[in-house]
Write a protein that holds these residues in place. Structure first.
Motif, PDB file in Angstrom:
ATOM      1  N   ALA A 117       0.763  -1.304  -0.203  1.00 53.57           N
ATOM      2  CA  ALA A 117      -0.048  -0.023   0.016  1.00 53.57           C
ATOM      3  C   ALA A 117       0.861   1.252  -0.081  1.00 53.57           C
ATOM      4  CB  ALA A 117      -0.837  -0.032   1.204  1.00 53.57           C
ATOM      5  N   ALA A 118       1.808   1.125   0.794  1.00 53.06           N
ATOM      6  CA  ALA A 118       2.872   2.515   1.029  1.00 53.06           C
ATOM      7  C   ALA A 118       3.504   2.667  -0.636  1.00 53.06           C
ATOM      8  CB  ALA A 118       3.670   2.062   1.860  1.00 53.06           C
ATOM      9  N   PHE A 119       4.038   1.453  -1.099  1.00 52.63           N
ATOM     10  CA  PHE A 119       4.704   1.451  -2.396  1.00 52.63           C
ATOM     11  C   PHE A 119       3.723   2.110  -3.407  1.00 52.63           C
ATOM     12  CE2 PHE A 119       6.238  -0.560  -6.225  1.00 52.63           C
ATOM     13  CZ  PHE A 119       7.581  -0.130  -6.177  1.00 52.63           C
ATOM     14  N   GLN A 120       2.668   1.382  -3.490  1.00 54.75           N
ATOM     15  CA  GLN A 120       1.725   1.596  -4.513  1.00 54.75           C
ATOM     16  C   GLN A 120       1.208   3.131  -4.503  1.00 54.75           C
ATOM     17  OE1 GLN A 120       2.769  -0.928  -6.928  1.00 54.75           O
ATOM     18  NE2 GLN A 120       0.562  -0.373  -7.617  1.00 54.75           N
ATOM     19  N   GLY A 121       0.994   3.737  -3.154  1.00 57.50           N
ATOM     20  CA  GLY A 121       0.474   4.842  -3.011  1.00 57.50           C
ATOM     21  C   GLY A 121       1.514   5.989  -3.380  1.00 57.50           C
ATOM     22  N   GLU A 123       3.674   5.550  -5.666  1.00 55.05           N
ATOM     23  CA  GLU A 123       3.870   5.473  -7.007  1.00 55.05           C
ATOM     24  C   GLU A 123       2.767   6.284  -7.721  1.00 55.05           C
ATOM     25  OE1 GLU A 123       6.135   3.842  -9.408  1.00 55.05           O
ATOM     26  OE2 GLU A 123       7.399   4.086  -7.542  1.00 55.05           O
ATOM     27  N   LEU A 124       1.540   6.190  -7.108  1.00 56.42           N
ATOM     28  CA  LEU A 124       0.310   6.876  -7.640  1.00 56.42           C
ATOM     29  C   LEU A 124       0.637   8.125  -7.473  1.00 56.42           C
ATOM     30  CD1 LEU A 124      -2.314   7.064  -8.675  1.00 56.42           C
ATOM     31  CD2 LEU A 124      -3.260   6.383  -6.567  1.00 56.42           C
ATOM     32  N   GLU A 125       1.101   8.726  -6.451  1.00 55.27           N
ATOM     33  CA  GLU A 125       1.128  10.037  -6.172  1.00 55.27           C
ATOM     34  C   GLU A 125       2.112  10.765  -7.006  1.00 55.27           C
ATOM     35  OE1 GLU A 125      -0.660  12.502  -4.626  1.00 55.27           O
ATOM     36  OE2 GLU A 125      -1.829  10.960  -4.107  1.00 55.27           O
ATOM     37  N   ALA A 126       3.282   9.975  -7.310  1.00 59.32           N
ATOM     38  CA  ALA A 126       4.315  10.253  -8.170  1.00 59.32           C
ATOM     39  C   ALA A 126       3.883  10.315  -9.686  1.00 59.32           C
ATOM     40  CB  ALA A 126       5.468   9.376  -8.146  1.00 59.32           C
ATOM     41  N   ASN A 127       2.940   9.542 -10.044  1.00 60.48           N
ATOM     42  CA  ASN A 127       2.357   9.516 -11.369  1.00 60.48           C
ATOM     43  C   ASN A 127       1.372  10.786 -11.543  1.00 60.48           C
ATOM     44  OD1 ASN A 127       3.764   7.298 -12.632  1.00 60.48           O
ATOM     45  ND2 ASN A 127       2.298   5.898 -11.575  1.00 60.48           N
ATOM     46  N   ILE A 128       0.742  11.037 -10.419  1.00 59.17           N
ATOM     47  CA  ILE A 128      -0.279  12.247 -10.632  1.00 59.17           C
ATOM     48  C   ILE A 128       0.467  13.418 -10.765  1.00 59.17           C
ATOM     49  CG2 ILE A 128      -2.006  13.419  -9.641  1.00 59.17           C
ATOM     50  CD1 ILE A 128      -3.075  10.784  -8.180  1.00 59.17           C
ATOM     51  N   ALA A 129       1.443  13.595 -10.211  1.00 60.61           N
ATOM     52  CA  ALA A 129       2.310  14.766  -9.899  1.00 60.61           C
ATOM     53  C   ALA A 129       2.947  15.129 -11.495  1.00 60.61           C
ATOM     54  CB  ALA A 129       3.362  14.909  -8.935  1.00 60.61           C
ATOM     55  N   TRP A 130       3.551  13.936 -11.713  1.00 58.85           N
ATOM     56  CA  TRP A 130       4.316  13.970 -13.201  1.00 58.85           C
ATOM     57  C   TRP A 130       3.358  14.326 -14.244  1.00 58.85           C
ATOM     58  CZ3 TRP A 130       3.390  11.474 -17.818  1.00 58.85           C
ATOM     59  CH2 TRP A 130       4.491  11.661 -18.830  1.00 58.85           C
ATOM     60  N   HIS A 131       2.018  13.727 -14.256  1.00 56.29           N
ATOM     61  CA  HIS A 131       1.026  13.876 -15.246  1.00 56.29           C
ATOM     62  C   HIS A 131       0.505  15.494 -15.343  1.00 56.29           C
ATOM     63  CE1 HIS A 131      -2.623  12.681 -17.839  1.00 56.29           C
ATOM     64  NE2 HIS A 131      -2.953  13.701 -16.997  1.00 56.29           N
ATOM     65  N   GLY A 138      -6.319  17.118 -18.170  1.00 55.97           N
ATOM     66  CA  GLY A 138      -6.984  16.527 -16.910  1.00 55.97           C
ATOM     67  C   GLY A 138      -6.380  17.143 -15.745  1.00 55.97           C
ATOM     68  N   ASP A 139      -7.466  17.052 -14.389  1.00 52.40           N
ATOM     69  CA  ASP A 139      -7.054  17.540 -13.157  1.00 52.40           C
ATOM     70  C   ASP A 139      -6.679  16.069 -12.326  1.00 52.40           C
ATOM     71  OD1 ASP A 139      -9.434  15.967 -12.750  1.00 52.40           O
ATOM     72  OD2 ASP A 139     -10.368  17.815 -12.133  1.00 52.40           O
ATOM     73  N   ARG A 140      -6.470  16.224 -11.164  1.00 49.48           N
ATOM     74  CA  ARG A 140      -6.051  15.285 -10.337  1.00 49.48           C
ATOM     75  C   ARG A 140      -6.839  14.188 -10.260  1.00 49.48           C
ATOM     76  NH1 ARG A 140      -2.784  13.954  -6.122  1.00 49.48           N
ATOM     77  NH2 ARG A 140      -3.639  12.720  -4.573  1.00 49.48           N
ATOM     78  N   GLN A 141      -8.372  14.588  -9.999  1.00 52.47           N
ATOM     79  CA  GLN A 141      -9.328  13.349 -10.010  1.00 52.47           C
ATOM     80  C   GLN A 141      -9.481  12.659 -11.195  1.00 52.47           C
ATOM     81  OE1 GLN A 141     -10.915  12.918  -7.281  1.00 52.47           O
ATOM     82  NE2 GLN A 141     -12.341  11.292  -7.942  1.00 52.47           N
ATOM     83  N   GLY A 142      -9.120  13.216 -12.177  1.00 52.23           N
ATOM     84  CA  GLY A 142      -9.458  12.691 -13.574  1.00 52.23           C
ATOM     85  C   GLY A 142      -8.119  11.840 -13.969  1.00 52.23           C
ATOM     86  N   VAL A 143      -7.122  11.960 -13.373  1.00 54.90           N
ATOM     87  CA  VAL A 143      -5.899  11.114 -13.415  1.00 54.90           C
ATOM     88  C   VAL A 143      -5.832  10.187 -12.758  1.00 54.90           C
ATOM     89  CG1 VAL A 143      -3.262  11.001 -13.109  1.00 54.90           C
ATOM     90  CG2 VAL A 143      -4.312  13.148 -14.165  1.00 54.90           C
ATOM     91  N   LEU A 144      -6.690  10.305 -11.333  1.00 52.34           N
ATOM     92  CA  LEU A 144      -6.786   9.069 -10.345  1.00 52.34           C
ATOM     93  C   LEU A 144      -7.984   8.235 -11.063  1.00 52.34           C
ATOM     94  CD1 LEU A 144      -6.210   8.218  -7.476  1.00 52.34           C
ATOM     95  CD2 LEU A 144      -8.315   9.691  -6.664  1.00 52.34           C
ATOM     96  N   LEU A 145      -8.974   8.812 -11.491  1.00 52.00           N
ATOM     97  CA  LEU A 145      -9.795   7.800 -12.052  1.00 52.00           C
ATOM     98  C   LEU A 145      -9.142   7.170 -13.163  1.00 52.00           C
ATOM     99  CD1 LEU A 145     -13.088  10.085 -12.094  1.00 52.00           C
ATOM    100  CD2 LEU A 145     -12.650   8.067 -10.686  1.00 52.00           C
ATOM    101  N   LEU A 146      -8.376   7.663 -14.291  1.00 45.83           N
ATOM    102  CA  LEU A 146      -7.740   7.190 -15.181  1.00 45.83           C
ATOM    103  C   LEU A 146      -6.919   6.039 -14.628  1.00 45.83           C
ATOM    104  CD1 LEU A 146      -7.320   7.060 -18.305  1.00 45.83           C
ATOM    105  CD2 LEU A 146      -5.407   8.566 -18.026  1.00 45.83           C
ATOM    106  N   TYR A 147      -6.240   6.258 -13.627  1.00 40.98           N
ATOM    107  CA  TYR A 147      -5.107   5.259 -12.945  1.00 40.98           C
ATOM    108  C   TYR A 147      -6.018   3.939 -12.676  1.00 40.98           C
ATOM    109  CZ  TYR A 147      -2.490   2.814  -9.558  1.00 40.98           C
ATOM    110  OH  TYR A 147      -1.966   1.763  -8.790  1.00 40.98           O
TER     111      TYR A 147
END
Length: 187
Positions: A117-121, A123-131, A138-147
């Motif tokens: 969970a910590a690792f994937q979390g 990674e997800l935050e890094a991917n959202i920030a990069w995007h 898109g915005d943060r919510q859209g990127v999260l939904l896309l993930y």
């Protein structure tokens, strides 16, 4: 514990193959030795126990599937990036299956679940920030939904690829991007 980085990497790659092929129950230090073609006991010189091996597999999967920034298309395009992600997943199928096995094993091992969970979390935050920093739509919510949508697509492709034959993946990805990231990218 031994510290030969090349040998450790080879053992972790062997462990990923065993985990993907045999599942969590088949992952033993002895099985890793056999897969790596090294003398019995070698893996135990590098990993104190199976729990440590599982955590190190988790981190090795990231090394194997992280895209090389030089391979990214210019200009950046969300649809192209997602197709590249899917192609990388198909090339590194065993890495993704091993990740699914780690997630499943985490259900039975709370300490591993916390690590995953910590690792994937992170990674997800890094991917959202990069995007968002890349100027992609898109915005943060859209990127999260896309993930989460893409994760579901990847799981289907890994586990029941025949089911996807009726749904052209490129069209599904196009629709996901258009609906979840509707703004135009910054030019």
């Amino acid at each position: 514990m031994r510290h030969n980085p090349e040998r450790r990497t080879a053992l972790l790659d062997a462990a990923i193959e065993v985990l993907a092929r045999e599942g969590s129950r088949g992952l033993t230090l002895r099985a890793v030795d056999a897969e790596a073609g090294v003398p019995t006991g070698t893996a135990s010189n590098y990993f104190a126990n199976r729990a440590q091996l599982l955590v190190q597999i988790l981190h090795r999967t990231r090394e194997r599937i992280a895209p090389d920034p030089a391979d990214l298309p210019a200009p950046l395009d969300a649809k192209v990036l997602l197709m590249l992600l899917l192609e990388r997943m198909r090339r590194e199928r065993s890495v993704h299956i091993a990740m699914l096995e780690l997630r499943l094993e985490g259900i039975r091992r709370p300490e591993l679940q916390a690590e995953v969970a910590a690792f994937q979390g992170a990674e997800l935050e890094a991917n959202i920030a990069w995007h968002l920093e890349s100027g992609l739509p898109g915005d943060r919510q859209g990127v999260l939904l896309l993930y989460f949508a893409m994760l579901g697509l990847i799981v289907e492709d890994l586990t029941v690829p025949a089911m996807l034959e009726a749904y052209p993946v490129a069209g599904v990805i196009d629709a996901m991007v258009e609906r979840l990231l509707p703004e135009s990218p910054a030019q």
